[in-house]
Design an enzyme around this catalytic site. Structure first.
Site, PDB file in Angstrom:
ATOM      1  N   GLU A 176       9.787 -24.313 -16.198  1.00 26.72           N
ATOM      2  CA  GLU A 176      10.983 -24.541 -15.387  1.00 26.72           C
ATOM      3  C   GLU A 176      10.703 -24.279 -13.912  1.00 26.72           C
ATOM      4  O   GLU A 176      11.189 -25.000 -13.024  1.00 26.72           O
ATOM      5  CB  GLU A 176      12.117 -23.641 -15.892  1.00 26.72           C
ATOM      6  CG  GLU A 176      13.494 -24.010 -15.396  1.00 26.72           C
ATOM      7  CD  GLU A 176      14.584 -23.255 -16.150  1.00 26.72           C
ATOM      8  OE1 GLU A 176      15.420 -23.902 -16.792  1.00 26.72           O
ATOM      9  OE2 GLU A 176      14.557 -21.998 -16.107  1.00 26.72           O
ATOM     10  N   GLU A 200       8.713 -27.103 -12.551  1.00 23.19           N
ATOM     11  CA  GLU A 200       9.610 -28.254 -12.398  1.00 23.19           C
ATOM     12  C   GLU A 200      10.412 -28.145 -11.103  1.00 23.19           C
ATOM     13  O   GLU A 200      10.572 -29.134 -10.368  1.00 23.19           O
ATOM     14  CB  GLU A 200      10.553 -28.335 -13.603  1.00 23.19           C
ATOM     15  CG  GLU A 200      11.508 -29.514 -13.557  1.00 23.19           C
ATOM     16  CD  GLU A 200      12.509 -29.499 -14.703  1.00 23.19           C
ATOM     17  OE1 GLU A 200      13.298 -30.463 -14.787  1.00 23.19           O
ATOM     18  OE2 GLU A 200      12.517 -28.538 -15.497  1.00 23.19           O
ATOM     19  N   CYS A 229      18.568 -22.875 -20.490  1.00 22.69           N
ATOM     20  CA  CYS A 229      18.307 -21.951 -21.611  1.00 22.69           C
ATOM     21  C   CYS A 229      19.502 -21.803 -22.539  1.00 22.69           C
ATOM     22  O   CYS A 229      19.335 -21.448 -23.707  1.00 22.69           O
ATOM     23  CB  CYS A 229      17.951 -20.565 -21.082  1.00 22.69           C
ATOM     24  SG  CYS A 229      16.484 -20.541 -20.057  1.00 22.69           S
ATOM     25  N   SER A 264      17.419 -28.704 -15.848  1.00 23.40           N
ATOM     26  CA  SER A 264      15.988 -28.625 -16.140  1.00 23.40           C
ATOM     27  C   SER A 264      15.715 -29.296 -17.477  1.00 23.40           C
ATOM     28  O   SER A 264      16.489 -29.159 -18.426  1.00 23.40           O
ATOM     29  CB  SER A 264      15.541 -27.162 -16.205  1.00 23.40           C
ATOM     30  OG  SER A 264      14.240 -27.060 -16.739  1.00 23.40           O
ATOM     31  N   LYS A 317      23.298 -21.236 -30.672  1.00 19.97           N
ATOM     32  CA  LYS A 317      21.905 -21.472 -31.047  1.00 19.97           C
ATOM     33  C   LYS A 317      21.812 -22.142 -32.421  1.00 19.97           C
ATOM     34  O   LYS A 317      20.842 -22.850 -32.703  1.00 19.97           O
ATOM     35  CB  LYS A 317      21.119 -20.166 -31.031  1.00 19.97           C
ATOM     36  CG  LYS A 317      20.853 -19.612 -29.637  1.00 19.97           C
ATOM     37  CD  LYS A 317      19.892 -20.492 -28.863  1.00 19.97           C
ATOM     38  CE  LYS A 317      19.614 -19.950 -27.477  1.00 19.97           C
ATOM     39  NZ  LYS A 317      18.734 -20.849 -26.696  1.00 19.97           N
ATOM     40  N   GLU A 346      22.224 -25.681 -31.531  1.00 18.73           N
ATOM     41  CA  GLU A 346      21.053 -26.172 -30.815  1.00 18.73           C
ATOM     42  C   GLU A 346      19.891 -26.462 -31.776  1.00 18.73           C
ATOM     43  O   GLU A 346      19.179 -27.461 -31.624  1.00 18.73           O
ATOM     44  CB  GLU A 346      20.609 -25.141 -29.780  1.00 18.73           C
ATOM     45  CG  GLU A 346      19.401 -25.566 -28.968  1.00 18.73           C
ATOM     46  CD  GLU A 346      18.909 -24.456 -28.056  1.00 18.73           C
ATOM     47  OE1 GLU A 346      18.756 -24.724 -26.846  1.00 18.73           O
ATOM     48  OE2 GLU A 346      18.673 -23.328 -28.541  1.00 18.73           O
ATOM     49  N   GLU A 380      17.105 -34.107 -31.410  1.00 20.69           N
ATOM     50  CA  GLU A 380      15.913 -34.223 -30.562  1.00 20.69           C
ATOM     51  C   GLU A 380      14.988 -33.016 -30.671  1.00 20.69           C
ATOM     52  O   GLU A 380      13.877 -33.030 -30.110  1.00 20.69           O
ATOM     53  CB  GLU A 380      16.325 -34.429 -29.091  1.00 20.69           C
ATOM     54  CG  GLU A 380      17.087 -33.285 -28.467  1.00 20.69           C
ATOM     55  CD  GLU A 380      18.593 -33.410 -28.604  1.00 20.69           C
ATOM     56  OE1 GLU A 380      19.307 -32.821 -27.784  1.00 20.69           O
ATOM     57  OE2 GLU A 380      19.049 -34.097 -29.543  1.00 20.69           O
ATOM     58  N   CYS A 385      23.442 -13.207 -22.198  1.00 23.16           N
ATOM     59  CA  CYS A 385      23.219 -13.154 -23.653  1.00 23.16           C
ATOM     60  C   CYS A 385      23.576 -11.801 -24.265  1.00 23.16           C
ATOM     61  O   CYS A 385      23.890 -11.728 -25.453  1.00 23.16           O
ATOM     62  CB  CYS A 385      21.769 -13.486 -23.970  1.00 23.16           C
ATOM     63  SG  CYS A 385      21.281 -15.145 -23.460  1.00 23.16           S
TER      64      CYS A 385
END
Length: 591
Positions: free
Chosen positions: A278, A281, A304, A324, A363, A366, A371, A520
């Site tokens: 990241e 990037e 994230c 990102s 999560k 996710e 993908e 988190c």
């Protein structure tokens, strides 16, 4: 300061304090089922009633401000009788399967009933029609357990700005649900789990993955590995009666090993990897904009947090190019576990079963995104919340508090202190700044103990600017430039920040967004009940973990250097692009 009397004791509190909070500061606990700290006061459950000298009726302490000379009684016969009546009415419509309910060990509703010594119900009659909504990968709703405290509605609308839940129907039929009584998969729910975190009953819970993990551990054809997010080590101890902020990293590793996992790894390893990908990037975007004068999507946003990603897909599709492309640490780990690690032990990707322990319900969503299969199969197979891991440890019969400290397995268990602070709001940004500064300047990071105070703490939106005094030849174009960054936690705060950026009021190069208050450490899968005091204790523990590490910066992690040398090549290289990066698309409410 206002002076009042509560249960014959003199109390002094700041003007504007509610009676409920004044009592708590005096060490007197008044029960409440709808109140949420720092959020709009609903005053709807009426369990927090108190007797006020001179008042004609009992008052809701959560919404009543203190005044000079007020005299309050919190447990008179009249007060207790009123609270009991309120609770009995709520219980009469509640599905009381406490013997098998997953919340029976930490149900606020049941705790209040016990404190009031309710043994019989005097009200009988019709009950709500039961609707169980299992439409999403992360959350399960059970309308028969809803007591209409409206906490979930409050956090969903006011703190997360999604409005996926609201009061449906009226009177006896009223229930907290998506519009028109639809399932959650039909509305813009980001599955952050903050509704789960504040629900006092089991009306909304995380989708349980415990049984599937037990089955995998018992399958001789599977090599089962586990990764643990940084926030877990500062929260798991609360499941076993330890104070908030107790670091249990070593005991957690020992417990996971005894549960039967073949390898105990750390999501922190992938967090270090995320910073390299990241951060690089960001530098490449800045170079394209400043040197090559190409149209580039800036500011760059962190990626994230899956709740934030889904929020952007729903509500800010125009910003998707700004996200990102780096996957979250959970998904980077899964891809590596089923490729690099699988190759190193001579196993096929489908033989590796990856379990994540996360502070987050999103999560779970996710992990099953279509993908997220860079290895050729689903990269992460199951996701346990902190609470679920706590239950697994209890089910196994382990005495968690008596376990010895053990280390994570290598190499996917080695990490820097920068990876630990991913757990806290501002932590991803601070970790990125530590590395990006060193890459640009070739000099030490110029902050005391490596902490960037302006972007730490509980303020909803934080910002800072840092001028780069000098630069190595590769990044010479950044010499003298001022890097502007911002941090937001809670999606309503992120919304406000985005509006300021899009209107031109604010300009940044890099923005961190976390869905949950505190980051988190305040995730929807953490032990209940998460107050700001609890958040601060967990955050302090995470900083202590960071400061206790020999390696404090992601780019100094020797295991990461080895990974690039032997497998990935370089950040943003071809292999990294395939395994560690992804893309996002606008999301309608039916996707």
């Amino acid at each position: 300061m206002i002076k009042l009397t509560i249960d014959h004791s003199d109390v002094r509190v700041p003007e504007g304090t509610t009676v409920l909070n004044a009592a708590r500061q005096a060490g007197i606990r008044i029960p409440s089922l709808c109140y949420l700290e720092g959020v709009h006061v609903v005053g709807g459950c009426r369990v927090c009633l108190v007797e006020v000298e001179g008042a004609k009726a009992l008052q809701a302490s959560c919404s009543m401000p203190v005044s000079e000379g007020l005299r309050i009684r919190t447990s008179t016969p009249k007060v207790r009788a009123a609270r009991r009546t309120v609770m009995e009415l709520l219980l009469s419509d509640h599905d009381g399967d406490c013997q098998t309910c997953g919340r029976s060990d930490d149900c606020e509703f049941l705790a209040v009933a016990r404190d009031l010594d309710i043994r019989d119900l005097h009200f009988t009659g019709a009950k709500h029609h039961r609707l169980v909504d299992e439409s999403t990968p992360a959350l399960v709703r059970d309308s028969a357990k809803c007591i209409m405290c409206r906490r979930c509605i409050t956090v969903c609308g006011e703190l997360q700005a999604t409005g996926a839940l609201s009061a449906q129907d009226r009177g006896f039929e009223c229930v907290a649900a998506p519009a028109f009584g639809q399932n959650l998969d039909r509305v813009a729910c980001v599955q952050c789990g903050q509704c789960v975190a504040v629900c006092p009953t089991a009306a909304i819970t995380e989708r349980d993955h415990i049984e599937r993990v037990w089955e995998a551990l018992g399958d001789p054809t599977k090599h089962v590995v586990v990764q643990t997010a940084p926030a877990i080590r500062a929260g798991l101890g609360e499941c076993f009666g330890l104070p908030p902020g107790t670091l249990v990293t070593g005991r957690m590793a020992a417990a996971l090993r005894r549960l039967g996992f073949h390898a105990v790894f750390d999501t922190n390893f992938a967090a270090d990897l995320t910073i390299l990908e990241e951060g690089t990037e960001l530098l490449m975007r800045l170079k394209a904009a400043m040197v090559e004068h190409k149209p580039v999507a800036l500011p760059q946003f962190t990626s994230c947090c899956p709740g934030w990603i889904k929020f952007a897909e729903y509500f800010h599709p125009d910003l998707l190019p700004n996200l990102s492309t780096a996957k979250s640490p959970q998904q980077m780990f899964g891809a590596l576990a089923k490729t690099w690690y699988a190759q190193s032990i001579g196993r096929r990707p489908e033989d590796i079963y990856v379990v994540s322990v996360m502070p987050c319900t999103a999560k779970k969503f996710e992990a099953q995104r279509p993908e997220m299969n860079a290895s050729g199969c689903q990269d992460v197979d199951a996701v346990l919340t902190t609470r679920e891991l706590g239950r697994m440890i209890t089910q196994s019969g382990l005495d968690f508090t008596a376990l010895p400290d053990e280390a994570m397995d290598q190499p996917l268990g080695l990490s820097s202190g920068a990876a630990d602070i991913f757990a806290n709001t501002g932590g991803v940004m601070e970790a990125a700044l530590r590395t990006v500064w060193c890459l640009i300047t070739g000099t030490p990071f110029p902050f005391e103990k490596l902490h960037v105070a302006p972007i730490e703490g509980m303020e909803g939106v934080k910002e800072m600017a840092i001028t780069i005094p000098d630069a190595v030849p590769e990044w010479a174009f950044l010499k003298g430039q001022t890097l502007k960054v911002a941090v937001a936690h809670g999606l309503a705060n992120a919304n406000r920040l985005i509006e300021q950026v899009q209107s031109g009021q604010k300009a940044y190069h890099f923005i961190e967004v976390m869905s949950c208050s505190g980051g988190c450490i305040g995730g929807g899968g953490q032990p209940r009940f998460t107050t700001n005091e609890v958040r601060r204790e967990r955050m302090k523990a995470i900083f202590a973990e960071d400061e206790g590490k020999v390696v404090r910066m992601s780019h100094d992690n020797p295991a990461i250097a080895e990974l690039y040398r032997d497998f990935l090549g370089a950040p943003l290289g071809e292999t990294s692009h395939h395994l560690l990066h992804t893309h996002y698309e606008p999301r309608g409410v039916h996707h």
